[in-house]
Write a protein that holds these residues in place. Structure first.
Motif, PDB file in Angstrom:
ATOM      1  N   ASP A 133       0.826  -1.213   0.000  1.00  0.00           N
ATOM      2  CA  ASP A 133       0.000   0.000   0.000  1.00  0.00           C
ATOM      3  C   ASP A 133       0.858   1.260   0.000  1.00  0.00           C
ATOM      4  O   ASP A 133       0.458   2.299  -0.541  1.00  0.00           O
ATOM      5  N   ALA A 134       2.059   1.154   0.591  1.00  0.00           N
ATOM      6  CA  ALA A 134       2.966   2.299   0.631  1.00  0.00           C
ATOM      7  C   ALA A 134       3.649   2.547  -0.715  1.00  0.00           C
ATOM      8  O   ALA A 134       4.242   3.608  -0.919  1.00  0.00           O
ATOM      9  N   GLY A 135       3.585   1.551  -1.618  1.00  0.00           N
ATOM     10  CA  GLY A 135       4.170   1.730  -2.943  1.00  0.00           C
ATOM     11  C   GLY A 135       5.286   0.776  -3.289  1.00  0.00           C
ATOM     12  O   GLY A 135       5.856   0.852  -4.385  1.00  0.00           O
ATOM     13  N   PHE A 136       5.623  -0.149  -2.388  1.00  0.00           N
ATOM     14  CA  PHE A 136       6.669  -1.123  -2.706  1.00  0.00           C
ATOM     15  C   PHE A 136       6.105  -2.218  -3.611  1.00  0.00           C
ATOM     16  O   PHE A 136       5.086  -2.839  -3.284  1.00  0.00           O
ATOM     17  N   ASP A 137       6.782  -2.461  -4.731  1.00  0.00           N
ATOM     18  CA  ASP A 137       6.381  -3.563  -5.610  1.00  0.00           C
ATOM     19  C   ASP A 137       7.509  -4.567  -5.808  1.00  0.00           C
ATOM     20  O   ASP A 137       7.348  -5.556  -6.513  1.00  0.00           O
ATOM     21  N   ASN A 138       8.658  -4.320  -5.187  1.00  0.00           N
ATOM     22  CA  ASN A 138       9.784  -5.254  -5.269  1.00  0.00           C
ATOM     23  C   ASN A 138      10.008  -5.817  -3.870  1.00  0.00           C
ATOM     24  O   ASN A 138      10.752  -5.261  -3.052  1.00  0.00           O
ATOM     25  N   ILE A 139       9.313  -6.914  -3.592  1.00  0.00           N
ATOM     26  CA  ILE A 139       9.293  -7.493  -2.250  1.00  0.00           C
ATOM     27  C   ILE A 139       9.697  -8.960  -2.320  1.00  0.00           C
ATOM     28  O   ILE A 139       9.218  -9.708  -3.180  1.00  0.00           O
ATOM     29  N   ASN A 140      10.586  -9.353  -1.403  1.00  0.00           N
ATOM     30  CA  ASN A 140      10.968 -10.755  -1.238  1.00  0.00           C
ATOM     31  C   ASN A 140      10.368 -11.281   0.055  1.00  0.00           C
ATOM     32  O   ASN A 140      10.303 -10.584   1.067  1.00  0.00           O
ATOM     33  N   LEU A 141       9.937 -12.536   0.019  1.00  0.00           N
ATOM     34  CA  LEU A 141       9.521 -13.237   1.221  1.00  0.00           C
ATOM     35  C   LEU A 141      10.483 -14.387   1.477  1.00  0.00           C
ATOM     36  O   LEU A 141      10.702 -15.226   0.597  1.00  0.00           O
ATOM     37  N   ASP A 142      11.070 -14.421   2.665  1.00  0.00           N
ATOM     38  CA  ASP A 142      11.890 -15.552   3.094  1.00  0.00           C
ATOM     39  C   ASP A 142      10.979 -16.610   3.698  1.00  0.00           C
ATOM     40  O   ASP A 142      10.216 -16.313   4.633  1.00  0.00           O
ATOM     41  N   LEU A 143      11.061 -17.830   3.184  1.00  0.00           N
ATOM     42  CA  LEU A 143      10.321 -18.958   3.738  1.00  0.00           C
ATOM     43  C   LEU A 143      11.282 -20.112   3.981  1.00  0.00           C
ATOM     44  O   LEU A 143      12.195 -20.350   3.180  1.00  0.00           O
ATOM     45  N   MET A 144      11.057 -20.831   5.072  1.00  0.00           N
ATOM     46  CA  MET A 144      11.867 -22.006   5.383  1.00  0.00           C
ATOM     47  C   MET A 144      10.979 -23.246   5.339  1.00  0.00           C
ATOM     48  O   MET A 144       9.764 -23.158   5.520  1.00  0.00           O
ATOM     49  N   TYR A 145      11.600 -24.384   5.080  1.00  0.00           N
ATOM     50  CA  TYR A 145      10.870 -25.646   5.120  1.00  0.00           C
ATOM     51  C   TYR A 145      11.678 -26.680   5.903  1.00  0.00           C
ATOM     52  O   TYR A 145      12.820 -26.414   6.305  1.00  0.00           O
ATOM     53  N   ALA A 146      11.062 -27.842   6.119  1.00  0.00           N
ATOM     54  CA  ALA A 146      11.636 -28.865   7.004  1.00  0.00           C
ATOM     55  C   ALA A 146      11.772 -28.307   8.422  1.00  0.00           C
ATOM     56  O   ALA A 146      12.792 -28.491   9.096  1.00  0.00           O
ATOM     57  N   LEU A 147      10.713 -27.631   8.853  1.00  0.00           N
ATOM     58  CA  LEU A 147      10.685 -27.032  10.181  1.00  0.00           C
ATOM     59  C   LEU A 147      10.214 -28.051  11.218  1.00  0.00           C
ATOM     60  O   LEU A 147       9.555 -29.033  10.888  1.00  0.00           O
ATOM     61  N   PRO A 148      10.518 -27.820  12.488  1.00  0.00           N
ATOM     62  CA  PRO A 148      10.033 -28.733  13.528  1.00  0.00           C
ATOM     63  C   PRO A 148       8.506 -28.845  13.484  1.00  0.00           C
ATOM     64  O   PRO A 148       7.791 -27.843  13.502  1.00  0.00           O
ATOM     65  N   GLY A 149       8.027 -30.089  13.388  1.00  0.00           N
ATOM     66  CA  GLY A 149       6.591 -30.327  13.373  1.00  0.00           C
ATOM     67  C   GLY A 149       5.919 -30.085  12.041  1.00  0.00           C
ATOM     68  O   GLY A 149       4.689 -30.164  11.942  1.00  0.00           O
ATOM     69  N   GLN A 150       6.683 -29.840  10.985  1.00  0.00           N
ATOM     70  CA  GLN A 150       6.101 -29.529   9.677  1.00  0.00           C
ATOM     71  C   GLN A 150       6.061 -30.771   8.791  1.00  0.00           C
ATOM     72  O   GLN A 150       7.002 -31.580   8.788  1.00  0.00           O
ATOM     73  N   ASP A 151       4.969 -30.925   8.032  1.00  0.00           N
ATOM     74  CA  ASP A 151       4.912 -31.976   7.019  1.00  0.00           C
ATOM     75  C   ASP A 151       4.775 -31.330   5.642  1.00  0.00           C
ATOM     76  O   ASP A 151       4.745 -30.093   5.513  1.00  0.00           O
ATOM     77  N   LEU A 152       4.701 -32.167   4.615  1.00  0.00           N
ATOM     78  CA  LEU A 152       4.681 -31.654   3.247  1.00  0.00           C
ATOM     79  C   LEU A 152       3.480 -30.746   3.004  1.00  0.00           C
ATOM     80  O   LEU A 152       3.601 -29.691   2.369  1.00  0.00           O
ATOM     81  N   ALA A 153       2.321 -31.131   3.505  1.00  0.00           N
ATOM     82  CA  ALA A 153       1.113 -30.316   3.302  1.00  0.00           C
ATOM     83  C   ALA A 153       1.269 -28.941   3.931  1.00  0.00           C
ATOM     84  O   ALA A 153       0.826 -27.932   3.360  1.00  0.00           O
ATOM     85  N   MET A 154       1.894 -28.868   5.089  1.00  0.00           N
ATOM     86  CA  MET A 154       2.101 -27.582   5.754  1.00  0.00           C
ATOM     87  C   MET A 154       3.074 -26.707   4.966  1.00  0.00           C
ATOM     88  O   MET A 154       2.878 -25.500   4.834  1.00  0.00           O
TER      89      MET A 154
END
Length: 384
Positions: free
Chosen positions: A154-175
Motif C-alpha cells: 500500500d505504501a508503494g513497494f512492488d519489489n518485495i521478497n519473502l523468506d520462507l523455510m521448510y523442514a521445520l520442527p513439526g512440519q509436514d509436506l502439506a504444511m
C-alpha cells in the motif's frame, strides 16, 4: 588478468528484538533503544576508511542486513544513504534492499523507507503457520506477516521478497505447501525458499528441537515446493531463490557471480578485487557493536584482512557460482579469478564425468544431480 567485477555495498545493522534459536548471524538483542544516530556516524566513518579500496567504482546495489535493519528509523537510513551516495557513485536504478521483520511493522514506516531511498524489501516471514513460528522463536504471527506485506504494498513497494523455510520442527509436506500458497496470495516479486539447517554455535545446534523432518522428507518438500513455485511463475535461478521475470536480486547475484562488495558495519565482511597488484582482498570488521562504534574510522575497526591466494580462488568462485541454475561462463571465471580455465580442466572434466556438470559453448551448468550434491562438486576445486 583480474578484471574488477561489479561492486555492491553491504551494511550490517546488528540489533534485533530477540535472537532466533537457529540464527548464526552477528545479531544482538536490543537493550532499550539502540544508538542508531551514533551508529550511522560510525558507518560513515567506516565507509570513509574503506573508500581508497574502491576509488572511481560504481555501486550497483546496497543491502541492509542484520539483525533487524527495519528497527532503524527511516531518518537514520536516509542519512546514511545520503552520506554514502555523496562518497560513492550509485548506479542509476541502484537496487537498495532492507531486511524487515514482520513483527516490527508500523503504519507509515514503509512510506518513510520508500522516501528514504529504499526500493526493495525482504521480509523474514519463515512460515505462515503460527505453531511453526512459535517453535522457531519468531516474534510475529501469520496475521502480522500478511499485514506487514500489505502495508508495504500500500505504501508503494512492488519489489518485495519473502523468506520462507521448510523442514521445520513439526512440519509436514502439506504444511510446507500451504506456506507457499499463502505466500503466492500476497504476490511478491521474489521468494527465498530454503531448508532449516542447524548451524554451529546456535541454540538449535546445542539443543535440537523435536520433530525436524528427516532427510527424505525434506527432499520431498523441496521437490514438491519447487514444482509449485514454477507453476506459480517463479523461476528458480539459484539454489534457494525464485523470482518473477526480471525480479532477481541484483545484490545476491553479485555475490554468486564472485562480484565485489564493501562490508560496512559491525561484523560485516567484504571482498574487493585489487587491480594494482592483481589480488583479492577479504576484510571483516569487529563484531561487537560497542567495540565497532568506538573503533570506526580507524584501522582498529578491522577485524581482519586476508589476501585470497590464487590457488584458493577456484574453490571460492565455485562455492558461489555453482549455486546458480544457469551456471557460469569460463570467460567470467578467468576474469573474476585471474586464472586460466585450462588450469581447472581436470576438475571440470571429473565433474562432467560424474554427471554433475555439463558444458556448452564456454558455459558450465550444474545438472539436477550437481545441484543436489553441490558440496561434492565444489570440493573438487579445493587446493591441494
Amino acid at each position: 588478468m583480474l578484471a574488477p567485477p561489479p561492486l555492491s555495498l553491504y551494511v550490517h545493522v546488528p540489533w534485533c528484538v530477540r535472537k532466533c534459536p537457529y540464527c548464526d548471524f552477528n545479531s544482538h538483542e536490543q537493550r532499550g533503544e539502540p544508538p542508531f544516530e551514533a551508529y550511522v556516524d560510525a558507518l560513515l566513518a567506516d565507509l570513509d576508511s574503506d573508500l581508497p579500496l574502491v576509488w572511481g567504482r560504481t555501486v550497483q546495489s546496497v543491502f541492509f542486513g542484520g539483525g533487524t535493519p527495519s528497527l532503524m528509523p527511516a531518518a537514520s537510513l536516509e542519512r546514511f544513504l545520503q552520506g554514502a551516495s555523496s562518497r560513492l557513485r550509485f548506479a542509476p536504478g541502484c537496487e537498495i534492499t532492507l531486511e524487515a521483520n514482520p513483527g516490527t511493522a508500523e503504519h507509515g514506516r514503509f512510506e518513510s523507507y520508500l522516501a528514504a531511498g529504499i526500493n526493495r524489501l525482504s521480509f523474514g516471514v519463515q512460515s505462515f503457520d503460527d505453531g511453526c513460528l512459535q517453535r522457531l522463536g519468531r516474534i510475529h504471527d501469520s496475521a502480522e506477516a500478511e499485514r506487514a506485506v500489505k502495508l508495504a504494498q500500500d505504501a508503494g513497494f512492488d519489489n518485495i521478497n519473502l523468506d520462507l523455510m521448510y523442514a521445520l520442527p513439526g512440519q509436514d509436506l502439506a504444511m510446507a505447501a500451504t506456506d507457499l500458497e499463502r505466500a503466492f496470495a500476497l504476490q511478491p516479486a521474489h521468494i527465498s525458499h530454503y531448508q532449516l539447517t542447524l548451524e554451529p554455535n546456535t541454540v538449535f545446534a546445542a539443543r535440537p528441537p523435536a520433530g525436524i523432518p528427516g532427510e527424505d522428507a525434506g527432499w520431498d518438500m523441496q521437490e514438491h515446493c519447487q514444482a509449485m513455485l514454477a507453476d506459480a511463475g517463479y523461476r528458480q535461478y539459484e539454489v534457494s531463490a525464485y523470482a518473477r521475470p526480471g525480479r532477481e536480486c541484483a545484490h545476491n547475484l553479485n555475490y554468486w557471480t564472485y562480484g565485489d562488495y564493501l562490508g560496512i558495519g559491525a561484523g560485516a565482511h567484504g571482498k574487493i578485487t585489487m587491480g594494482h597488484d592483481q589480488s583479492v582482498l577479504r576484510r571483516w570488521k569487529l563484531k561487537h557493536p560497542a567495540r565497532y562504534m568506538a573503533a570506526a574510522g580507524g584501522e582498529a575497526v578491522i577485524g581482519g584482512d586476508e589476501r585470497v591466494e590464487p590457488e584458493r580462488r577456484p574453490f571460492e568462485f565455485m562455492l558461489n557460482a555453482l549455486r546458480l541454475v544457469g551456471g557460469f561462463t569460463l570467460a567470467s571465471f578467468e576474469a573474476r579469478t585471474g586464472i586460466a580455465a585450462a588450469d581447472i580442466e581436470p576438475q571440470l572434466q571429473a565433474a562432467v564425468d560424474n554427471g554433475w556438470l555439463v558444458r556448452d559453448a564456454g558455459r558450465v551448468v550444474p545438472t539436477e544431480s550437481g545441484r543436489r550434491f553441490t558440496n561434492d562438486v565444489v570440493s573438487l576445486f579445493l587446493a591441494d
